[in-house]
Design an enzyme around this catalytic site. Structure first.
Site, PDB file in Angstrom:
ATOM      1  N   LYS A  14       0.826  -1.223   0.000  1.00 16.79           N
ATOM      2  CA  LYS A  14       0.000   0.000   0.000  1.00 16.79           C
ATOM      3  C   LYS A  14       0.859   1.272   0.000  1.00 16.79           C
ATOM      4  O   LYS A  14       0.561   2.209  -0.738  1.00 16.79           O
ATOM      5  CB  LYS A  14      -0.880  -0.063   1.257  1.00 16.79           C
ATOM      6  CG  LYS A  14      -1.894   1.012   1.418  1.00 16.79           C
ATOM      7  CD  LYS A  14      -2.973   0.591   2.417  1.00 16.79           C
ATOM      8  CE  LYS A  14      -2.450  -0.034   3.688  1.00 16.79           C
ATOM      9  NZ  LYS A  14      -1.872   0.881   4.668  1.00 16.79           N
ATOM     10  N   ARG A  90      -8.923   3.385  10.138  1.00 15.34           N
ATOM     11  CA  ARG A  90      -8.554   2.015  10.491  1.00 15.34           C
ATOM     12  C   ARG A  90      -9.695   1.294  11.205  1.00 15.34           C
ATOM     13  O   ARG A  90      -9.609   0.121  11.485  1.00 15.34           O
ATOM     14  CB  ARG A  90      -7.409   2.158  11.449  1.00 15.34           C
ATOM     15  CG  ARG A  90      -6.135   1.396  11.454  1.00 15.34           C
ATOM     16  CD  ARG A  90      -5.437   0.938  10.312  1.00 15.34           C
ATOM     17  NE  ARG A  90      -4.173   0.342  10.661  1.00 15.34           N
ATOM     18  CZ  ARG A  90      -3.000   0.755  10.229  1.00 15.34           C
ATOM     19  NH1 ARG A  90      -2.912   1.769   9.423  1.00 15.34           N
ATOM     20  NH2 ARG A  90      -1.909   0.123  10.577  1.00 15.34           N
ATOM     21  N   ARG A 129      10.811  -6.905   4.696  1.00 11.54           N
ATOM     22  CA  ARG A 129      10.706  -5.447   4.540  1.00 11.54           C
ATOM     23  C   ARG A 129      11.784  -4.729   5.338  1.00 11.54           C
ATOM     24  O   ARG A 129      12.110  -5.113   6.444  1.00 11.54           O
ATOM     25  CB  ARG A 129       9.327  -5.002   5.020  1.00 11.54           C
ATOM     26  CG  ARG A 129       9.149  -3.500   4.972  1.00 11.54           C
ATOM     27  CD  ARG A 129       7.726  -3.135   4.837  1.00 11.54           C
ATOM     28  NE  ARG A 129       7.037  -3.173   6.108  1.00 11.54           N
ATOM     29  CZ  ARG A 129       5.773  -2.778   6.242  1.00 11.54           C
ATOM     30  NH1 ARG A 129       5.086  -2.378   5.191  1.00 11.54           N
ATOM     31  NH2 ARG A 129       5.190  -2.815   7.405  1.00 11.54           N
ATOM     32  N   ARG A 162      11.511  -3.033  10.981  1.00  7.21           N
ATOM     33  CA  ARG A 162      10.602  -2.460  11.965  1.00  7.21           C
ATOM     34  C   ARG A 162      10.303  -3.469  13.066  1.00  7.21           C
ATOM     35  O   ARG A 162      10.120  -4.652  12.796  1.00  7.21           O
ATOM     36  CB  ARG A 162       9.285  -2.053  11.281  1.00  7.21           C
ATOM     37  CG  ARG A 162       9.409  -0.765  10.515  1.00  7.21           C
ATOM     38  CD  ARG A 162       8.253  -0.466   9.616  1.00  7.21           C
ATOM     39  NE  ARG A 162       6.924  -0.774  10.123  1.00  7.21           N
ATOM     40  CZ  ARG A 162       5.800  -0.494   9.461  1.00  7.21           C
ATOM     41  NH1 ARG A 162       5.853   0.109   8.292  1.00  7.21           N
ATOM     42  NH2 ARG A 162       4.637  -0.804   9.965  1.00  7.21           N
ATOM     43  N   ARG A 173      -1.162  -7.477  14.050  1.00  6.72           N
ATOM     44  CA  ARG A 173      -1.612  -6.438  13.106  1.00  6.72           C
ATOM     45  C   ARG A 173      -2.645  -7.006  12.134  1.00  6.72           C
ATOM     46  O   ARG A 173      -3.597  -6.331  11.750  1.00  6.72           O
ATOM     47  CB  ARG A 173      -0.411  -5.856  12.358  1.00  6.72           C
ATOM     48  CG  ARG A 173       0.438  -4.993  13.290  1.00  6.72           C
ATOM     49  CD  ARG A 173       1.830  -4.799  12.759  1.00  6.72           C
ATOM     50  NE  ARG A 173       1.847  -3.952  11.580  1.00  6.72           N
ATOM     51  CZ  ARG A 173       2.796  -4.008  10.655  1.00  6.72           C
ATOM     52  NH1 ARG A 173       3.783  -4.882  10.747  1.00  6.72           N
ATOM     53  NH2 ARG A 173       2.747  -3.207   9.618  1.00  6.72           N
TER      54      ARG A 173
HETATM   55  P1  AMP Z   1       1.188   1.211   9.187  1.00  8.37           P
HETATM   56  O1  AMP Z   1       2.479   1.815   8.759  1.00  8.37           O
HETATM   57  O2  AMP Z   1      -0.008   1.849   8.531  1.00  8.37           O
HETATM   58  O3  AMP Z   1       1.189  -0.293   9.086  1.00  8.37           O
HETATM   59  O4  AMP Z   1       1.020   1.544  10.745  1.00  8.37           O
HETATM   60  C1  AMP Z   1       1.975   1.120  11.711  1.00  8.37           C
HETATM   61  C2  AMP Z   1       1.371   1.195  13.099  1.00  8.37           C
HETATM   62  O5  AMP Z   1       0.995   2.560  13.389  1.00  8.37           O
HETATM   63  C3  AMP Z   1       0.077   0.408  13.305  1.00  8.37           C
HETATM   64  O6  AMP Z   1       0.346  -0.950  13.613  1.00  8.37           O
HETATM   65  C4  AMP Z   1      -0.533   1.151  14.485  1.00  8.37           C
HETATM   66  O7  AMP Z   1       0.113   0.844  15.701  1.00  8.37           O
HETATM   67  C5  AMP Z   1      -0.202   2.596  14.144  1.00  8.37           C
HETATM   68  N1  AMP Z   1      -1.255   3.227  13.291  1.00  8.37           N
HETATM   69  C6  AMP Z   1      -1.121   3.638  12.001  1.00  8.37           C
HETATM   70  N2  AMP Z   1      -2.273   4.163  11.541  1.00  8.37           N
HETATM   71  C7  AMP Z   1      -3.154   4.077  12.559  1.00  8.37           C
HETATM   72  C8  AMP Z   1      -4.518   4.433  12.708  1.00  8.37           C
HETATM   73  N3  AMP Z   1      -5.223   4.978  11.684  1.00  8.37           N
HETATM   74  N4  AMP Z   1      -5.121   4.203  13.903  1.00  8.37           N
HETATM   75  C9  AMP Z   1      -4.428   3.660  14.944  1.00  8.37           C
HETATM   76  N5  AMP Z   1      -3.154   3.267  14.864  1.00  8.37           N
HETATM   77  C10 AMP Z   1      -2.500   3.483  13.693  1.00  8.37           C
END
Ligand code: AMP
Length: 224
Positions: A14, A90, A129, A162, A173
């Site tokens: 994404k 989310r 990754r 990460r 996740r």
């Molecule tokens: P991502 O890079 O989108 O996979 O996000 C990494 C982490 O950031 C997620 O596992 C959450 O802990 C936090 N996070 C990102 N976007 C959100 C969101 N919209 N709401 C809550 N937590 C978020």
């Protein structure tokens, strides 16, 4: 102006697709995950508050993320840019908050797209990754390789894995995605506004489909 929300489980590509779409359509890339990671890198008060939550692969509280989003959306509007939402909303209450924010600002999400991929493929991709510790650029050691395994092509920063790309955090996740984010898809399907795109293909094939969908939607904006 075009506003887009891109959905997809972690590891579906994404972020990469979002970057390409933002260049193509001149959109602001609003990745809540990246905004939160930047706060952690700077060790800001907010960054310290969310650190443990993110390491476990859990969702950060809605009010924290909502505030970051509000700031970025205002910045985009000031610069007359459309926004590509990546990783937000989310859950259903974030969807409601976003729609109400955009409504206040007399705009809306014009296009909702879901990138689809099996959990097995996600697990394989996430373990390979790597992310730049300086600029946040994302690579994959299998299909989006940096020139050197440990160095960013962009800024020569060090690449790292990460902490939420560990197997336990990945499982958490995926659980969050299926439990919290899937209800958004159900809601958008009920409204018949969600586009579904298979993410189990090459970057270029996925991008072609996304560009077609957004071009078609863009052409209808302003035609009532
Ligand atoms: P991502 O890079 O989108 O996979 O996000 C990494 C982490 O950031 C997620 O596992 C959450 O802990 C936090 N996070 C990102 N976007 C959100 C969101 N919209 N709401 C809550 N937590 C978020």
């Amino acid at each position: 102006m075009l506003n887009v929300a891109l959905f997809g489980p972690p590891g579906c590509g994404k972020g990469t697709q979002a970057e390409l779409l933002c260049q193509h359509f001149r959109l602001l890339h609003l990745s809540t995950g990246e905004l939160l990671r930047a706060e952690r890198r700077e060790a800001s008060e907010l960054g310290r508050r969310v650190d443990a939550i993110m390491k476990e692969g859990e969702l950060v509280p809605d009010d924290i993320v909502g505030e970051l989003v509000r700031k970025e959306v205002r910045r985009a509007l000031n610069e007359n840019l459309g926004v590509l939402f990546d990783g937000y909303p989310r859950n259903l209450s974030q969807l409601e908050a976003l729609e109400s924010l955009l409504g206040e600002l007399e705009t809306e999400i014009h296009c909702y797209v879901s990138l689809e991929i099996s959990d097995e493929k996600v697990i394989g991709r996430l373990t390979s990754r790597r992310t730049c510790s300086d600029c946040g650029k994302v690579y994959n050691l299998i299909w989006h390789k940096p020139r050197r395994d440990d160095t960013c092509d962009n800024c020569s920063g060090e690449l790292y894995q990460r902490s939420d790309d560990r197997p336990e955090a990945i499982a958490r996740r995926l659980e969050e995605y299926h439990g919290q984010t899937s209800p958004i898809m159900d809601e958008l399907n009920t409204r018949s506004v969600l586009h579904h795109v298979s993410a189990e293909r090459s970057i270029a094939e996925i991008q072609d489909d996304l560009v077609d969908i957004l071009e078609a939607r863009k052409a209808t904006i302003g035609q009532g």
